[in-house]
Write a protein that holds these residues in place. Sequence first.
Motif, PDB file in Angstrom:
ATOM      1  N   MET A 100      -1.108  -7.737  -4.904  1.00  0.00           N
ATOM      2  CA  MET A 100      -1.783  -6.744  -4.043  1.00  0.00           C
ATOM      3  C   MET A 100      -1.918  -7.295  -2.653  1.00  0.00           C
ATOM      4  O   MET A 100      -1.937  -6.374  -1.922  1.00  0.00           O
ATOM      5  CB  MET A 100      -3.291  -6.490  -4.606  1.00  0.00           C
ATOM      6  CG  MET A 100      -3.395  -5.776  -5.907  1.00  0.00           C
ATOM      7  SD  MET A 100      -2.550  -4.268  -6.164  1.00  0.00           S
ATOM      8  CE  MET A 100      -3.443  -3.170  -4.805  1.00  0.00           C
ATOM      9  N   ALA A 101      -1.697  -8.492  -2.288  1.00  0.00           N
ATOM     10  CA  ALA A 101      -1.923  -8.938  -0.838  1.00  0.00           C
ATOM     11  C   ALA A 101      -0.790  -8.168  -0.086  1.00  0.00           C
ATOM     12  O   ALA A 101      -1.131  -7.465   0.856  1.00  0.00           O
ATOM     13  CB  ALA A 101      -1.733 -10.315  -0.728  1.00  0.00           C
ATOM     14  N   PRO A 102       0.454  -8.159  -0.457  1.00  0.00           N
ATOM     15  CA  PRO A 102       1.611  -7.529   0.451  1.00  0.00           C
ATOM     16  C   PRO A 102       1.241  -5.916   0.414  1.00  0.00           C
ATOM     17  O   PRO A 102       1.595  -5.485   1.303  1.00  0.00           O
ATOM     18  CB  PRO A 102       2.892  -8.081  -0.056  1.00  0.00           C
ATOM     19  CG  PRO A 102       2.426  -8.482  -1.417  1.00  0.00           C
ATOM     20  CD  PRO A 102       1.056  -9.191  -1.609  1.00  0.00           C
ATOM     21  N   ILE A 103       1.017  -5.441  -0.525  1.00  0.00           N
ATOM     22  CA  ILE A 103       0.844  -4.127  -0.861  1.00  0.00           C
ATOM     23  C   ILE A 103      -0.283  -3.542  -0.062  1.00  0.00           C
ATOM     24  O   ILE A 103      -0.050  -2.702   0.689  1.00  0.00           O
ATOM     25  CB  ILE A 103       0.482  -3.714  -2.338  1.00  0.00           C
ATOM     26  CG1 ILE A 103       1.611  -4.098  -3.277  1.00  0.00           C
ATOM     27  CG2 ILE A 103       0.206  -2.378  -2.354  1.00  0.00           C
ATOM     28  CD1 ILE A 103       1.373  -3.811  -4.617  1.00  0.00           C
ATOM     29  N   ASP A 104      -1.488  -4.397   0.200  1.00  0.00           N
ATOM     30  CA  ASP A 104      -2.437  -3.922   1.288  1.00  0.00           C
ATOM     31  C   ASP A 104      -2.048  -4.200   2.620  1.00  0.00           C
ATOM     32  O   ASP A 104      -2.467  -3.163   3.310  1.00  0.00           O
ATOM     33  CB  ASP A 104      -3.774  -4.916   0.687  1.00  0.00           C
ATOM     34  CG  ASP A 104      -4.385  -4.733  -0.608  1.00  0.00           C
ATOM     35  OD1 ASP A 104      -4.267  -3.703  -1.033  1.00  0.00           O
ATOM     36  OD2 ASP A 104      -5.122  -5.572  -1.088  1.00  0.00           O
ATOM     37  N   GLN A 105      -1.165  -5.050   2.861  1.00  0.00           N
ATOM     38  CA  GLN A 105      -0.956  -5.228   4.347  1.00  0.00           C
ATOM     39  C   GLN A 105       0.017  -4.062   4.601  1.00  0.00           C
ATOM     40  O   GLN A 105       0.034  -3.397   5.524  1.00  0.00           O
ATOM     41  CB  GLN A 105       0.092  -6.509   4.150  1.00  0.00           C
ATOM     42  CG  GLN A 105      -0.751  -7.720   4.314  1.00  0.00           C
ATOM     43  CD  GLN A 105       0.059  -9.086   4.595  1.00  0.00           C
ATOM     44  OE1 GLN A 105       0.555  -9.521   3.419  1.00  0.00           O
ATOM     45  NE2 GLN A 105       0.431  -9.539   5.601  1.00  0.00           N
ATOM     46  N   SER A 113      -4.099   4.367   2.143  1.00  0.00           N
ATOM     47  CA  SER A 113      -4.974   3.452   0.990  1.00  0.00           C
ATOM     48  C   SER A 113      -3.912   2.716   0.263  1.00  0.00           C
ATOM     49  O   SER A 113      -2.652   3.510  -0.054  1.00  0.00           O
ATOM     50  CB  SER A 113      -5.855   4.229   0.379  1.00  0.00           C
ATOM     51  OG  SER A 113      -5.441   5.103  -0.478  1.00  0.00           O
ATOM     52  N   SER A 114      -4.117   1.599  -0.261  1.00  0.00           N
ATOM     53  CA  SER A 114      -3.438   1.058  -1.174  1.00  0.00           C
ATOM     54  C   SER A 114      -3.065   1.852  -2.513  1.00  0.00           C
ATOM     55  O   SER A 114      -1.982   2.037  -2.855  1.00  0.00           O
ATOM     56  CB  SER A 114      -4.087  -0.501  -1.612  1.00  0.00           C
ATOM     57  OG  SER A 114      -4.010  -1.187  -0.457  1.00  0.00           O
ATOM     58  N   ALA A 115      -4.160   2.705  -2.842  1.00  0.00           N
ATOM     59  CA  ALA A 115      -4.047   3.667  -3.995  1.00  0.00           C
ATOM     60  C   ALA A 115      -2.816   4.454  -3.579  1.00  0.00           C
ATOM     61  O   ALA A 115      -2.089   4.951  -4.753  1.00  0.00           O
ATOM     62  CB  ALA A 115      -5.310   4.294  -4.354  1.00  0.00           C
TER      63      ALA A 115
END
Length: 608
Positions: A100-105, A113-115
């Motif tokens: 999730m870290a690179p996705i959040d970035q 939003s990440s979603a």
Amino acid sequence: MKAGNLTAREKRRMFIILLMMMVLFIGIIGKLFWIQLIASESYTSRGVNLVKNSVLQRQKALVLDSGRGDIVDRHMQLLTGSTIKALVVFPIHENGPKKMAPIDQLARILRVSSASWLAFVNQLKDPGVWGTSGGGRPVALTEQQVQQINQLKLPNVKVVDLEDRYPASMNARQLVGFIGQNPERVMQLYSSDLERGKLTLSSKIGGSGLEKTFDQWLRGVGETSISYFTDAAKQPLPGLDARMIAPDNGFYPVKLVTTLDLGVQKQIEQLMDKLQIREGAAVVQNAANGDIVAMASRPNYDQTQVNLSSNSWSNYALKAAAPGSIFKTVVAAAALDEKVVDPRETFDCEGALGKYGFTCWLKTGHGPLTLEEGYAQSCNIVFAKVMQRLTAAQLESYAHKLGVLDEVGWSGTTDTKEIVHQFDAEDHGQLFAAGTPHDDEGVLMQTAIGQRDVMMTPLQASNMVVTLLHDGKGFAPRVVQEIRYKTDRVMETFPVKQLTDTKQGVSAATSHTLLRWMQEVVTDGTGQGLKGASWKLAGKSGTAQIKLGDSQKINQWFIGYGPVQSPQYAVSVVIKQVDPTESNKAIPLFKGIMDILAADAKDHAAAF
């Protein structure tokens, strides 16, 4: 039976069968060898490339640029959009839990939003462009976003140059048209290209407007695409990564150089929206040669999501509508050239003719009027009485001379012998409908005031003014002046073209008289709302009654030219299907367009 007991004839037969089986087996092995090692790149009479097709089975490609030619205005300003930085996402299935870290970035960089990001990625079955889910438009990335995304080095995304052919702010949409899939038309027009693999049945081709009429030039020589190679589990194949595939040709894509002025076009469309014109059109022509300077149509539409059942994509500047009193120009031309009216003669208007239920728009009547005064005041009674002296054949003849019954747009043969009709789906005009009696007096009177069956396009209306400005000589309006290679060398030219010569058209004397009468429309008649314009203007108003179901509507028209002293432009406007209680918007639109042209001329003069 034992082999030893076989006759010599039976032995020969068995030998032949065994020999044939061996030849067949060797043939099959040889064919497989040929296909696998030698003919894999060109197999069957249709040239099927087996290597290419086996790769395509695991290749996911996305078109980044259609390869179509650009459409530009007279100053080489782009009409069909530009190139943007966009984010391509590949639907790669990851083994194990998502990090999730690179996705959040990435989501933070994209300001979502990440979603939202995961929802977009998870619905992808093929490569997609960020922002286009649900029919949306691609998101243009800033330089800062591009740098930040590239630093993440994510395996399933790539920043690319993407063609944004139809941006949200685009102008002249109905004139430019759209591209779309049309398998039947692909087979009809481009069967040889289909056979050679240059096109597929799903290839997008011109569907309307200039995209359609100049499709054979605009199609170019191939698309630019990005491909990502995966295995059966949709995992990236080592060493193949994302690859760009683009045609290598220094001459394509071409440029379609129009006669439009994008700055003027943009301001006119903004004015139409400001006046809240729901349905209508405006045409601006260069008075010197008939070239189209601007052509606008409303309602507008989205070229990326065309609803063919709607008329919003249709160019109303080329569609015939009831013209009302602007058609009195044709009747006046016939009366003057045929000399059926004495200039000093008066016609009495009491508000009604006394038969056929025929009335004037001014119920109290205008009193005694000459034909000149009747034109300025747009008196129906005067023109009904004048029409009693003309025949249907004479009226039809002058309608043709002024170009209001014919397709007037540029058509002809190019330098390379290609037949071109520059305007897509241009309507003819109409005088009488099928089955209408031409010599019925009541019919002719209604026809004389531009009612009953009479139909005219805004392009025909403005071009009629150009014709009068040239002593009765008509021009075939151009909207494309040339096609250039990518190198700017000229490929095709479309020269200025006349429709008629002086002997075939309205006389010069009558043309001068009608132009003077148009000035009186503004100084003393129905066009006095134009007195405060930047230029001194001349023209003719028109209001046509039309019936839509059980309701009564009107078309509001104004046609004319300016400035009076030295005409530079001919303009026609129509506001269609307006409620009779609504205020007139044709005159404010005409005035606003002429003010735009006057300001543009002033700025141009100041620049020199």
